[in-house]
Design a protein around this motif. Structure first.
Motif, mmCIF file in Angstrom:
data_model
loop_
_atom_site.group_PDB
_atom_site.id
_atom_site.type_symbol
_atom_site.label_atom_id
_atom_site.label_comp_id
_atom_site.label_asym_id
_atom_site.label_seq_id
_atom_site.Cartn_x
_atom_site.Cartn_y
_atom_site.Cartn_z
ATOM 1 N N GLY A 1 15.025 6.095 95.282
ATOM 2 C CA GLY A 1 15.311 4.935 96.123
ATOM 3 C C GLY A 1 16.355 5.246 97.180
ATOM 4 O O GLY A 1 16.224 4.879 98.347
ATOM 5 N N GLY A 2 17.419 5.947 96.790
ATOM 6 C CA GLY A 2 18.465 6.318 97.747
ATOM 7 C C GLY A 2 17.955 7.273 98.804
ATOM 8 O O GLY A 2 18.301 7.165 99.985
ATOM 9 N N LYS A 3 17.110 8.210 98.396
ATOM 10 C CA LYS A 3 16.542 9.159 99.340
ATOM 11 C C LYS A 3 15.643 8.449 100.348
ATOM 12 O O LYS A 3 15.658 8.766 101.541
ATOM 13 C CB LYS A 3 15.743 10.233 98.608
ATOM 14 N N ARG B 1 14.155 14.843 85.502
ATOM 15 C CA ARG B 1 14.086 16.291 85.699
ATOM 16 C C ARG B 1 13.296 16.635 86.959
ATOM 17 O O ARG B 1 13.601 17.619 87.638
ATOM 18 C CB ARG B 1 13.439 16.916 84.465
ATOM 19 N N ALA B 2 12.293 15.813 87.276
ATOM 20 C CA ALA B 2 11.462 16.047 88.457
ATOM 21 C C ALA B 2 12.146 15.590 89.742
ATOM 22 O O ALA B 2 11.595 15.744 90.826
ATOM 23 C CB ALA B 2 10.118 15.331 88.296
ATOM 24 N N GLY B 3 13.330 15.018 89.627
ATOM 25 C CA GLY B 3 14.070 14.615 90.817
ATOM 26 C C GLY B 3 13.776 13.206 91.278
ATOM 27 O O GLY B 3 14.043 12.855 92.421
ATOM 28 N N LEU B 4 13.230 12.380 90.406
ATOM 29 C CA LEU B 4 12.915 11.009 90.790
ATOM 30 C C LEU B 4 14.065 10.054 90.496
ATOM 31 O O LEU B 4 13.934 8.858 90.668
ATOM 32 C CB LEU B 4 11.654 10.543 90.057
ATOM 33 N N GLY B 5 15.190 10.578 90.068
ATOM 34 C CA GLY B 5 16.326 9.750 89.708
ATOM 35 C C GLY B 5 16.937 9.005 90.871
ATOM 36 O O GLY B 5 17.376 7.875 90.739
ATOM 37 N N ASP B 6 16.982 9.621 92.013
ATOM 38 C CA ASP B 6 17.595 9.005 93.179
ATOM 39 C C ASP B 6 16.561 8.797 94.280
ATOM 40 O O ASP B 6 16.871 8.893 95.456
ATOM 41 C CB ASP B 6 18.745 9.882 93.677
ATOM 42 N N LEU C 1 17.811 6.510 102.860
ATOM 43 C CA LEU C 1 18.408 7.418 103.832
ATOM 44 C C LEU C 1 17.380 7.874 104.858
ATOM 45 O O LEU C 1 17.650 7.893 106.062
ATOM 46 C CB LEU C 1 19.014 8.625 103.127
ATOM 47 N N MET C 2 16.182 8.207 104.399
ATOM 48 C CA MET C 2 15.128 8.641 105.312
ATOM 49 C C MET C 2 14.740 7.511 106.264
ATOM 50 O O MET C 2 14.532 7.739 107.460
ATOM 51 C CB MET C 2 13.904 9.103 104.531
ATOM 52 N N ASP C 3 14.675 6.283 105.748
ATOM 53 C CA ASP C 3 14.344 5.141 106.592
ATOM 54 C C ASP C 3 15.419 4.910 107.650
ATOM 55 O O ASP C 3 15.107 4.659 108.819
ATOM 56 C CB ASP C 3 14.175 3.897 105.728
ATOM 57 N N MET D 1 15.023 3.986 89.377
ATOM 58 C CA MET D 1 13.642 4.220 89.690
ATOM 59 C C MET D 1 12.897 4.940 88.564
ATOM 60 O O MET D 1 11.765 4.571 88.286
ATOM 61 C CB MET D 1 13.564 4.999 91.001
ATOM 62 N N PRO D 2 13.514 5.909 87.890
ATOM 63 C CA PRO D 2 12.771 6.584 86.820
ATOM 64 C C PRO D 2 12.440 5.652 85.656
ATOM 65 O O PRO D 2 11.463 5.860 84.954
ATOM 66 C CB PRO D 2 13.682 7.699 86.344
ATOM 67 N N TRP D 3 13.249 4.605 85.463
ATOM 68 C CA TRP D 3 12.953 3.696 84.360
ATOM 69 C C TRP D 3 11.662 2.938 84.623
ATOM 70 O O TRP D 3 10.931 2.611 83.687
ATOM 71 C CB TRP D 3 14.119 2.751 84.091
ATOM 72 N N ARG D 4 11.354 2.659 85.877
ATOM 73 C CA ARG D 4 10.090 1.992 86.197
ATOM 74 C C ARG D 4 8.911 2.916 85.915
ATOM 75 O O ARG D 4 7.900 2.490 85.367
ATOM 76 C CB ARG D 4 10.064 1.571 87.659
#
Length: 104
Positions: free
Chosen positions: A71-73, A64-69, A76-78, A1-4
């Motif tokens: 999609g996974g988060k 660093r801002a926590g956007l690395g995961d 999980l929330m869904d 996701m961070p690469w996008r």
């Protein structure tokens, strides 16, 4: 996701930079052939290094801002919302009513 995120922001920043710098370099227009003939490799190498550096910096900021995961988060929330195990009871109730066809 961070690469996008890094790709999109890098492209936006480069377009803005080209538009701003392009206006300031109008005086070099008569010498364009000469510059491209002699300095094509130098300018292209510099621009490639600058593009990679900008991309890497934005990617690092996103991680660093926590956007690395992110999609996974979100997955999980869904799953938790669908199962009715949400920490937000009001949201879970509204989603349940929407699934039942009781739209507001």
């Amino acid at each position: 996701m961070p690469w996008r995120i890094a790709t999109g922001l890098s492209l936006i920043i480069w377009v803005i930079a080209i538009l701003l710098v392009g206006e300031r370099l109008k005086y070099l227009e008569p010498y364009a052939k000469l510059l491209f003939a002699h300095y094509t490799w130098n300018v292209s190498l510099y621009l490639m290094i600058a593009a990679v550096t900008l991309y890497a910096f934005i990617y690092w900021l996103a991680r660093r801002a926590g956007l690395g995961d992110l999609g996974g988060k979100l997955k999980l929330m869904d799953k938790r919302l669908v199962a009715g195990e949400s920490h937000d009871d009001e949201l879970a109730r509204r989603l349940q009513r929407e699934r039942m066809g009781e739209l507001e």
